[in-house]
Write an enzyme that holds these catalytic residues in place. Structure first.
Site, PDB file in Angstrom:
ATOM      1  N   VAL A  68       0.848  -1.184   0.000  1.00 62.01           N
ATOM      2  CA  VAL A  68       0.000   0.000   0.000  1.00 62.01           C
ATOM      3  C   VAL A  68       0.883   1.233   0.000  1.00 62.01           C
ATOM      4  O   VAL A  68       1.766   1.374   0.849  1.00 62.01           O
ATOM      5  CB  VAL A  68      -0.941   0.032   1.229  1.00 62.01           C
ATOM      6  CG1 VAL A  68      -1.687   1.364   1.290  1.00 62.01           C
ATOM      7  CG2 VAL A  68      -1.924  -1.133   1.179  1.00 62.01           C
ATOM      8  N   ALA A 113       4.597   4.170   2.841  1.00 65.68           N
ATOM      9  CA  ALA A 113       4.135   2.914   2.239  1.00 65.68           C
ATOM     10  C   ALA A 113       4.324   1.793   3.250  1.00 65.68           C
ATOM     11  O   ALA A 113       5.013   1.957   4.263  1.00 65.68           O
ATOM     12  CB  ALA A 113       4.905   2.611   0.960  1.00 65.68           C
ATOM     13  N   LYS A 114       3.739   0.665   2.993  1.00 65.81           N
ATOM     14  CA  LYS A 114       3.965  -0.530   3.804  1.00 65.81           C
ATOM     15  C   LYS A 114       3.588  -1.730   2.973  1.00 65.81           C
ATOM     16  O   LYS A 114       2.792  -1.640   2.035  1.00 65.81           O
ATOM     17  CB  LYS A 114       3.107  -0.490   5.074  1.00 65.81           C
ATOM     18  CG  LYS A 114       3.798  -1.129   6.272  1.00 65.81           C
ATOM     19  CD  LYS A 114       4.941  -0.264   6.771  1.00 65.81           C
ATOM     20  CE  LYS A 114       5.565  -0.845   8.037  1.00 65.81           C
ATOM     21  NZ  LYS A 114       6.626   0.027   8.565  1.00 65.81           N
ATOM     22  N   GLY A 115       4.180  -2.877   3.297  1.00 65.66           N
ATOM     23  CA  GLY A 115       3.883  -4.093   2.555  1.00 65.66           C
ATOM     24  C   GLY A 115       3.882  -5.294   3.465  1.00 65.66           C
ATOM     25  O   GLY A 115       4.286  -5.218   4.628  1.00 65.66           O
ATOM     26  N   ASP A 154      10.945  -5.312   8.208  1.00 67.05           N
ATOM     27  CA  ASP A 154       9.893  -5.122   9.196  1.00 67.05           C
ATOM     28  C   ASP A 154       9.746  -6.449   9.925  1.00 67.05           C
ATOM     29  O   ASP A 154      10.642  -7.296   9.864  1.00 67.05           O
ATOM     30  CB  ASP A 154       8.591  -4.692   8.507  1.00 67.05           C
ATOM     31  CG  ASP A 154       7.740  -3.799   9.384  1.00 67.05           C
ATOM     32  OD1 ASP A 154       7.470  -4.204  10.524  1.00 67.05           O
ATOM     33  OD2 ASP A 154       7.353  -2.713   8.941  1.00 67.05           O
TER      34      ASP A 154
END
Length: 424
Positions: A68, A113-115, A154
């Site tokens: 995202v 953003a992050k995934g 992460d």
């Protein structure tokens, strides 16, 4: 211990709604117009992919992956990739938005953003994790890019996975592109000082808060929940500056010594005991919940989300809270802490040292020249102190908590940039 980004928060209800509740309060204080409000609350891009991977037994297993991008208003988007069975699109949306605010608070030219991939890497072989990582990178080839979207480690990922991501992306490009990810091994362009970056930022934030509260660090006491990367580095660096660390904890329990814990000994013991403090001498074992309620000057929650809640916030005796973890304080606990007069340095400020040094890694990769650890630390400290002062001043100006002030600073910066750019 290798550096990883602080673990993402997982709100017990809905993480995106939790973020939005604080966002909305800050937006009201700013008088944000509806157009900008709608733009900033909505992710710019949401990508969901299916990843067929050949397992070691020859079978094909299909995993689901997410990325995202919340915003690219300030610059290319930045954020970690999480491997965990509980990852879901709402969580990733919330984390992407938090990255936008975190980068804006410390004035870094990144969007958020992050995934994530829904998987359990602890039950997979190294070969299976590598194939999954390369499949995800391949699927996100048109999303990732050194000037578009820059992943990082992460929960469940680290330098190894970043090396595979960098290599797969580079193979597709036909050249080495080490600036496409951060959190890489040093030999592949990782930055010195990144391992301790988040804990160092917590230390700078704590000292700045103590200065505002007129608390002498050499007479101060501190309890730290969580003794992983962030907590142990924060403990070590605070101890070096005179703060007496009286309590620490990990998954094995909480440990207390009113006279102070020798953090160097604790770290050496943990590192030689399979990463656990179980059996550490010179301390009294206490209930983990009791650690949060100790009468100390500084409380550093640096473990998991939602440990300070509506149920225990009124029992907290610390003079200030400095959030090393993401989301350690639930939204419902905010008002209680404010009423008690407890200064809470929020996560999007206090633990932003990690993304700051990630930015430095990206800059060094672009320059093709590495900085010394001393230069990295000096520049990171300056950015963190400047950000703290900005948020503290904003809190005074708007008569709000530092948490809401941090959101005001971040949203104001992104909103003004959006307007100067003329919208999209």
């Amino acid at each position: 211990m290798a550096y990883i980004e602080p673990a993402p928060i997982k709100d017990r209800d809905n993480p995106f709604e939790s973020m939005m509740s604080r966002f909305q309060i800050a937006a009201e204080h700013l008088g944000l117009d509806q157009e900008v409000y709608d733009v900033l609350k909505t992710p710019a891009k949401q990508v969901i992919v299916s990843l067929p991977v050949t397992m070691d037994n020859g079978s094909i297993k299909v995993f689901e992956g997410y990325r995202v991008i919340h915003s690219t208003i300030l610059g290319p988007s930045k954020g970690g990739v999480r491997y965990d069975m509980d990852v879901n699109i709402d969580e990733v949306k919330a984390l992407a938005a938090w990255m936008t605010w975190k980068c804006a608070v410390v004035d870094i030219p990144y969007g958020g953003a992050k995934g994530g991939i829904k998987c359990n890497p602890r039950q997979m072989s190294a070969g299976e994790v590598e194939r999954l990582t390369r499949a995800f990178t391949q699927a996100m080839h048109d999303v990732f890019g050194k000037d578009r979207d820059i992943p990082a480690p992460d929960m469940g990922t680290g330098p190894r996975e970043m090396a595979w991501m960098m290599d797969q992306y580079s193979r597709n490009q036909g050249m080495t592109v080490n600036s496409v990810v951060t959190g890489k091994p040093i030999v592949l362009g990782g930055s010195l000082g990144r391992e301790e970056a988040t804990g160092r930022g917590v230390m700078i934030s704590a000292l700045a808060a103590m200065e505002k509260q007129k608390i002498n660090p050499f007479k101060a006491t501190c309890a730290i929940q969580g003794f992983g990367n962030v907590g142990s580095w924060a403990a070590q660096l605070l101890e070096e500056r005179g703060v007496n660390i009286v309590a620490i904890s990990d998954l094995s329990g909480a440990y207390y010594n009113a006279e102070g814990i020798n953090i160097k000994k604790a770290m050496e013991y943990r590192n030689g005991n399979n990463g656990s403090l179980e059996g550490f001498s010179e301390v009294e074992k206490i209930d983990p919940e009791e650690l949060l309620l100790l009468e100390v000057d500084v409380l550093v929650p640096a473990a998991i989300e939602d440990v300070i809640t509506q149920a225990n916030a009124d029992k907290i005796k610390a003079k200030m809270i400095v959030e090393g973890a993401n989301g350690p304080t639930s939204a419902r606990a905010d008002a209680i802490l404010n009423e008690k007069g407890i200064l809470a340095v929020p996560d999007i400020l206090a633990n932003a040292g990690g993304v700051t040094v990630s930015y430095f890694e990206w800059v060094q990769n672009r320059l093709g020249y590495g900085w010394t650890r001393e230069r990295v630390s000096r520049r990171s400290d300056r950015i963190m102190k400047t950000a703290f002062d900005k948020v503290y001043t904003t809190a005074q100006e708007y008569n709000v908590s530092m948490r809401i002030a941090a959101y005001i600073v971040a949203i104001d910066k992104v909103a003004k940039t959006y307007k100067y750019r003329g919208g999209f």
